[in-house]
Design an enzyme around this catalytic site. Sequence first.
Site, PDB file in Angstrom:
ATOM      1  CB  CYS A  94      26.324  -2.987 -21.408  1.00 31.06           C
ATOM      2  SG  CYS A  94      26.640  -4.347 -20.247  1.00 31.06           S
ATOM      3  CB  THR A  95      28.197  -0.704 -16.382  1.00 32.59           C
ATOM      4  OG1 THR A  95      29.033  -1.843 -16.534  1.00 32.59           O
ATOM      5  CG2 THR A  95      27.787  -0.560 -14.940  1.00 32.59           C
TER       6      THR A  95
END
Length: 472
Positions: A94-95
């Site tokens: 999800c970065t």
Amino acid sequence: MGHLRAGAPPVSDRGIIIDLFAGGGGASTGLAAAVGRDPDVAMNHDPVAMAVYRANHTRTICLPEDVWTTPPRKVVRLVRRGTRVWILWASPDCTHFSKAKGGKPREKKLRSLAHVIVRYARDVEPEIICMENVEEFLDWGPLYEAGHVMPDGRVLQVGDKLINTPIPERAGEDFELWRGQLELLGYRLEWKILDASRFGAPTRRKRLFIVARRDGMPIQWPTPTHGPGLLALHTAAECLDWTIPVPSIFGRKRQLVPKTLWRVAQGVRKFVLETPTPFIVKVNHGGMEDRSESIDAPLSTVTASRRGHALVAAFLAKGYGGHASPGIRLDRPVDTITTQDHHALARVELCTAPLGHNRVAEVRAFLTTYYGGGSEGQRLDTPMRTITTKHRLGLVTVAGVDHTIVDIGLRMLEPHELLRAQFGRYADGYDLSAATSKAAKVRLIGNSVCPDVAEAVVRANVGAEVAGRRAA
């Protein structure tokens, strides 16, 4: 759809369970609690993550491989349970969607990881797909590229800071495309933002959960179990190891940077000096022990020692979130645990007899510099901070008794404390030893799914499946 017949396999044996992007095993831990057994297969390209996973989920086939290199049908054939895939859980990186990324360029390869879910949906047709990601995943859209013409006519060149950052007016386009592909494959999707603290975790971690089904059963969402009118929220204090010493911020060989000192001072201001009910811990002179005082009960007997330390006020300082985030109280859930070491325990030693204590002057000088003097400045369009006269800097009233701050300490939280915040009741006995460095442990914890929420989401939908089959 027929009735459940006598001798039908229990719900835990209805088909193969796969955990993609499995990390250290948080989602699988919650999933196993919901269905009664571990997943059949877990996959992650990180060998350290898979080593930790394998130590805690011994019956799962662990594949330390890139999700793109192993075809879904090959993964299914590894399992002797059959070819029917019951549940697919996926938590892609999800970065490169998160707002915490700020203005940094995004990597297209990482942002495209969610497409592997479509590949599994097409090739092995899971009956239930569960996905976890940051809220911003809903805004997944194209990125600026070299050659893009801006509204003012400027053409983006290689090296421009805008390249590989999201195009605001096209936010959500790729998400809608991804969603449409799953719908064309026969899935119905719903999504919701869930706060882990409302399901029993001691952290306020908020994440997007997406559930997709192709079996005709309704999608269900779990009902919160903790919060106002429900069970009490679990707190940061429950996660802390009070036996670990908290070294003073004064006299260190390597002085803390000014921004850290400022945050500590603001935390002292907010959670000790200006609150009528600071979080109080009894002192154990070799460290600290978990004997916090209830704010609803009379303060226990205050005893003096040779150094005069009678009480300790404590809070969590935060190393991120900007100047508006001095920290959190310990009687609240921990804020979101990230892959970086951001949370620190701050102790504020209080004494009723400070005369002659050689650190009182240092404390007051520190507070004057970083709070009273306002080294970070004061915006003119915001309310002014509480004004305290200099002789009162460091004076705290606890249960009607005045105490002077005689020392301030700070230490970063240890991995086992962060694990308690993220995994809640599942943290005890969870083995992180395969991650040999503190940084690796913190990264795995920050990347993990809170088991409490994973359990709640899966249990809600597995329960709906069972109820639906029986009523059909």
